[in-house]
Enzyme design. Sequence first.
Site, PDB file in Angstrom:
ATOM      1  N   MET A 127       0.816  -1.218   0.000  1.00 47.33           N
ATOM      2  CA  MET A 127       0.000   0.000   0.000  1.00 47.33           C
ATOM      3  C   MET A 127       0.848   1.266   0.000  1.00 47.33           C
ATOM      4  SD  MET A 127      -2.987  -1.185  -0.245  1.00 47.33           S
ATOM      5  CE  MET A 127      -4.056   0.231   0.016  1.00 47.33           C
TER       6      MET A 127
ATOM      7  N   ALA B  71      -6.425  -3.846   3.196  1.00 53.99           N
ATOM      8  CA  ALA B  71      -5.047  -3.747   3.692  1.00 53.99           C
ATOM      9  C   ALA B  71      -4.917  -2.589   4.675  1.00 53.99           C
ATOM     10  CB  ALA B  71      -4.086  -3.546   2.526  1.00 53.99           C
ATOM     11  N   ALA B  72      -4.292  -2.838   5.792  1.00 52.49           N
ATOM     12  CA  ALA B  72      -4.109  -1.788   6.802  1.00 52.49           C
ATOM     13  C   ALA B  72      -3.201  -2.285   7.914  1.00 52.49           C
ATOM     14  CB  ALA B  72      -5.459  -1.405   7.423  1.00 52.49           C
TER      15      ALA B  72
ATOM     16  N   SER C 201      -3.899  -2.624  11.270  1.00 52.38           N
ATOM     17  CA  SER C 201      -5.270  -2.640  11.799  1.00 52.38           C
ATOM     18  C   SER C 201      -5.335  -2.761  13.324  1.00 52.38           C
ATOM     19  CB  SER C 201      -6.058  -3.792  11.167  1.00 52.38           C
ATOM     20  OG  SER C 201      -5.624  -5.032  11.703  1.00 52.38           O
TER      21      SER C 201
ATOM     22  N   THR D  53     -14.180   2.130   9.771  1.00 52.01           N
ATOM     23  CA  THR D  53     -14.258   1.460  11.073  1.00 52.01           C
ATOM     24  C   THR D  53     -14.979   2.284  12.133  1.00 52.01           C
ATOM     25  OG1 THR D  53     -12.902   0.740  12.942  1.00 52.01           O
ATOM     26  CG2 THR D  53     -11.925   2.362  11.515  1.00 52.01           C
TER      27      THR D  53
ATOM     28  N   GLU E  25     -13.851   2.677  14.915  1.00 46.77           N
ATOM     29  CA  GLU E  25     -12.819   3.430  15.645  1.00 46.77           C
ATOM     30  C   GLU E  25     -12.797   4.903  15.222  1.00 46.77           C
ATOM     31  OE1 GLU E  25     -10.322   2.711  18.143  1.00 46.77           O
ATOM     32  OE2 GLU E  25     -11.781   1.132  18.529  1.00 46.77           O
TER      33      GLU E  25
END
Length: 356
Positions: free
Chosen positions: A61, A83-84, A86, A129, A131
């Site tokens: 990424m 993709a992260a 996370s 998310t 979050e």
Amino acid sequence: MDGVRRTALVTGITGQDGGHLAQLLHDKDYRVFGLIRGQHNPRREEVERDLPFVELLEGDMTDPTSLVRAVETSSPDEVYNFAAISHVGYSFNHPTLTMEVTGKGVLNLLEAVRLTGRAQRTKIYQASTSEMFGGLDTTMPGTGYNEESGFHPRSPYGVAKLYGHWIAKNYRESYGMFISCGVLFNHEGERRGTEFVTRKISRAAARISLGLQDGIKLGVLWPKRDWGYAQDYVRGIWMIMQHDEPDDFVLATGEAHSIEDFLSAAFAQVGIADWRPYVEFDPALTRAAEVDNLLGDASKAERVLGWRREVGFDELVRLMVAHDLAEQRQYAGPSTSAAVEGSSVTPSRGTVPELP
Ligand code: NAP
Ligand code: F7E
């Protein structure tokens, strides 16, 4: 699309959602490409074994050229960006990397689709998310956060995700691209990484009952999360992408439980009535800022998409612990297997002295 086989590119193919979604897409006869990073990714073999139909493309990424190449090679009808970095706790220790991957990585991917001339042909899903709502608890509506709620991220992860969310919306509005964001609350299951609290607990409960582990070190236990089942949510993600308009949707169960609730349910399943003697507080597992309470309101997804979660909290814990018991049993001696089938267990303490 009628009769034509669709192609998808899934980033984060080695992760929980990437694996579940790849299977769902394959079952729907998609051609599935998966983005995998690193010159020697230790999870490549797992993907090749469990998801042999996935065509792996190398890319990162943080490397825009690799994303252009992946988009060109796969020529996808749908891109799912999972993709992260996370892990919220990890993001506090690696805030710059988190911004590069979880935040700016989204921009790199959007540009890869746009610059390869696919802006009007490729649909994109962005993994946003709960979050992003973060805290303060006092700002949470009684029915939980929904698509209209304000954001107050409490971690470098939450802030990076908020950038990804807004740049995705900006490209939708600026270039007329089909980009949808799923604002997903915590979702767990058999593929969940063991660095997250639910899987850490389900695996520990299984191992303790089998005499493979003494106890478990955890951080704070009062926070509440709206925990759902990953396979329900991945089904919702696909439904979001099949909707005729790009839009944002919250996916949640509408129930919040504390980590203590999860401990009680998981240990009860292996016949341990009181989890407290097995849990040790480790201050190193606390975060610089905590999100105390997250509850989601998925009524828009239910109304517009017809999505319903099927698995509730008790069933989620049951599925995870049962999976971990089956997985861990191979490491236990024959004398322990009878005990875990039954309703009460006297765990053998001291077999594996290290706490994870
Ligand atoms: P996960 O299991 O942690 O998977 C993350 C994936 O990102 C892994 O495949 C990882 O690959 C990949 N990745 C990390 N850095 C990368 C990089 N620089 N370039 C390319 N790939 C990279 O996450 P998940 O639970 O499946 O969640 C999927 C997405 O939804 C994530 O974006 C997450 O933030 C978001 N989300 C998750 C939840 C949840 O409760 N699960 C809730 C809301 C949103 P490696 O294996 O190589 O590290
Ligand atoms: O923590 C507490 C911790 O890391 C849950 C990610 O998928 O969901 C996830 O983020 C709670 C927190 O998940 C330990 O302090 C206590 O209060 O399992 P977690 P998370 O932070 O909610 C959101 C929606 C995402 O988007 C993220 O990608 O549990 N906690 N003791 C612990 N947490 C961990 N990981 N490990 C502990 O030992």
